[in-house]
Write a protein that holds these residues in place. Structure first.
Motif, short mmCIF file in Angstrom:
data_model
loop_
_atom_site.label_atom_id
_atom_site.label_comp_id
_atom_site.label_asym_id
_atom_site.label_seq_id
_atom_site.Cartn_x
_atom_site.Cartn_y
_atom_site.Cartn_z
N VAL A 91 0.88 -1.17 0.00
CA VAL A 91 0.00 0.00 0.00
C VAL A 91 0.92 1.22 0.00
CG1 VAL A 91 -1.97 1.11 1.10
CG2 VAL A 91 -1.65 -1.35 1.36
N THR A 93 1.29 4.55 0.06
CA THR A 93 0.47 5.68 0.46
C THR A 93 1.23 7.00 0.41
OG1 THR A 93 1.01 5.06 2.72
CG2 THR A 93 -1.17 4.42 1.91
N VAL A 97 -5.10 6.64 0.63
CA VAL A 97 -5.73 5.38 0.20
C VAL A 97 -6.87 5.13 1.17
CG1 VAL A 97 -5.50 2.88 -0.02
CG2 VAL A 97 -3.67 4.39 -0.84
N LEU A 111 -1.27 -1.12 -4.39
CA LEU A 111 -2.04 0.11 -4.48
C LEU A 111 -1.03 1.25 -4.52
CD1 LEU A 111 -4.76 -0.61 -1.75
CD2 LEU A 111 -4.77 -1.24 -4.17
N THR A 113 -0.13 5.21 -5.21
CA THR A 113 -0.65 6.57 -5.35
C THR A 113 0.34 7.54 -5.96
OG1 THR A 113 0.04 7.15 -3.12
CG2 THR A 113 -2.21 6.28 -3.38
N ILE A 130 -6.30 7.04 -3.98
CA ILE A 130 -7.04 5.85 -4.42
C ILE A 130 -8.22 5.67 -3.48
CG2 ILE A 130 -6.97 3.31 -4.54
CD1 ILE A 130 -4.03 3.58 -5.41
#
Length: 187
Positions: A91, A93, A97, A111, A113, A130
């Motif tokens: 993730v 970030t 998120v 994920l 960003t 996101i």
């Protein structure tokens, strides 16, 4: 958290994109997660929620996150009730998120960003949030890029790659993700 100007920081030459205090916060976070969470057995979700909250994440009761998950910067993470981030997920970030309640991100997803302005000679870092809405599902090994929203009930199939937002109650797959079919709505 503010991104440093690439003209000033010379990030194209490997210099940082974030302030020293931000990098120290992330270093302390990474050591804490490594020592206190990364090795924990799956049922210890409450402990991992506590650690994420301690470092600024907004994590609702019942949210599940696994020890092998890597969260780059906790203050940019929000998880709703009964949302899930599966094991081995990254993730990234650099921006926000958010997983709404009952959103599900399966194992080994990414994920992301952040990206860079490829037309800028200084390669300026750019970020976009996101958002994964209620009952949306990111399946195993999928990639979600900066600025993408998975609307309510959307599905990004295994190893799918989303650089554009996905419509509600629709199944997508492939690279780049394309619509496969509609999904029956959950009450």
């Amino acid at each position: 958290m503010s991104i440093l100007d690439a003209k000033q920081s010379s990030s194209v030459f490997g210099k940082p994109s974030f302030s020293l205090s931000h990098r120290i916060h992330r270093a302390v976070w990474n050591v804490t997660w490594l020592l206190l969470a990364s090795w924990t057995p799956p049922p210890l979700h409450a402990w991992r929620r506590f650690l994420l909250r301690l470092f600024g994440a907004k994590i609702a009761p019942g949210a599940r996150i696994y020890g092998s998950t890597k969260v780059w910067y906790p203050p940019n993470l929000t998880m709703g009730r009964h949302s899930v981030i599966g094991w081995g997920t990254l993730v990234y970030t650099q921006d926000k998120v958010e997983l709404e309640e009952f959103a599900n991100v399966a194992q080994r997803c990414h994920l992301c960003t952040g990206s860079h302005d490829i037309d800028d000679p200084d390669f300026q870092l750019i970020t976009r949030p996101i958002l994964i809405r209620r009952h949306a599902w990111v399946a195993s090994d999928a990639f979600v890029g900066p600025g993408v929203t998975l609307e309510e009930g959307a599905v990004l199939g295994g190893r799918g790659v989303a650089f554009k937002s996905l419509a509600a109650w629709t199944v997508y797959g492939g690279n780049p993700a394309r619509e496969i079919r509609k999904r029956r709505q959950i009450a």
